[in-house]
Design an enzyme around this catalytic site. Structure first.
Site, short mmCIF file in Angstrom:
data_model
loop_
_atom_site.label_atom_id
_atom_site.label_comp_id
_atom_site.label_asym_id
_atom_site.label_seq_id
_atom_site.Cartn_x
_atom_site.Cartn_y
_atom_site.Cartn_z
N SER A 144 0.85 -1.19 0.00
CA SER A 144 0.00 0.00 0.00
C SER A 144 0.89 1.24 0.00
CB SER A 144 -0.88 0.02 1.25
OG SER A 144 -1.55 1.26 1.37
N TYR A 158 -1.72 -0.42 10.30
CA TYR A 158 -1.89 -0.94 8.94
C TYR A 158 -0.71 -0.50 8.06
CZ TYR A 158 -3.85 -1.04 4.16
OH TYR A 158 -4.05 -1.22 2.82
#
Ligand code: NAP
Length: 249
Positions: A144, A158
């Site tokens: 990501s 995350y």
């Protein structure tokens, strides 16, 4: 020639579902996993089969070793020699600051995003490495842009899990480069999927899209195309590499 066989985690929705469908069009027999949404996974499998492709869905929580073993054994049994893994399954939880995070949340996020990706990569290497009698293959990790941006006030846990995936991509790529396996990653930016609802803000992409240099969110299929280029022979001299699919973010 043996057929192309892919294990793809988190194939029931979003980026995983788009990648499963594109992989099937490109001739892969796809063994996709999901956590709990069997009906969604069945829809993806049905769409692939209706278009003449091959796919099966396996309920398998990537954070559980026994589930991962069963996922890969099912792919072996149903489709034969594995040639590609897409480590796509990933989770995030509600927006909050680090000082509010409890240990349960940290364990869940790291177990799925980091340990799950490691367990699947391990099973893929055991099957694909020429040093284990395999014929080589490709692993693509779905990281990501959060790994680079840190996701302050939303989900630093995350972001850190995706930072770990980036390091794993670099290290594993070097470890298995001489054994016929390429390991690469894509870093999506803000993509229209249901993951943002898990963070408590289903409309997150539209809220921040104007801060993206291209002034829009991305589509899951735009990420799937980058994943499939890294899986394909067209990227045969690329390993330890990253493609940012983020509209310039
Ligand atoms: P999504 O729409 O929320 O779908 C998540 C998928 O992962 C579902 O198929 C889900 O299965 C599966 N999954 C979740 N936990 C799992 C577990 N423990 N074991 C096995 N499967 C599990 O997510 P997405 O947006 O497509 O995200 C896919 C990947 O892209 C993730 O790694 C995410 O971090 C990354 N990413 C997404 C964005 C974005 O903006 N969307 C940006 C950057 C990176 P069920 O359907 O059964 O729940």
């Amino acid at each position: 020639m043996s057929k192309k066989v892919m294990v793809l985690t988190g194939g029931s929705r979003g980026i995983g579902a788009a990648t499963a469908q594109l992989a099937a069009v490109q001739g892969y027999a796809v063994c996709l996993s999901y956590a709990s949404q069997a009906a969604k996974a069945d829809e993806v499998v049905a769409a692939i089969r209706n278009s003449g492709g091959e796919a099966i869905a396996v309920q398998a929580d990537v954070s559980r070793e026994a589930d991962v073993l069963r996922l890969f054994e099912t792919a072996d049994r149903e489709f034969g020699t594995l040639t590609a893994l897409v480590n796509n399954a990933g989770i995030l939880e509600h927006h909050m600051r680090v000082e509010q995070m409890d240990v349960g949340r940290l364990e869940r996020v790291l177990a799925t995003n980091v340990i799950g990706s490691f367990l699947c990569a391990r099973e893929a290497v055991r099957r694909m490495s020429t040093s284990h009698g395999g014929i080589g293959g490709a692993i693509v990790n779905v990281s990501s842009m959060a790994a680079r941006l840190g996701s302050p006030n939303e989900y630093v846990d995350y972001a850190a899990s995706k930072g770990a995936i980036d390091s794993m991509t670099i290290g594993l790529a070097k470890e298995v480069a001489a054994e016929g396996i390429r390991v690469n990653a894509v870093r999506p930016g803000v993509i229209y999927t249901e993951i943002h609802a898990s963070g408590g803000e289903p409309g997150r992409v539209d809220r921040i899209k104007d801060s993206v240099p291209m002034r829009r969110g991305g589509d899951a299929l735009e990420v799937a195309h980058a994943i499939m280029w890294l899986v394909s022979e067209q990227s045969s001299y690329t390993t330890g590499g990253f493609i940012d699919v983020s509209g310039g973010r």
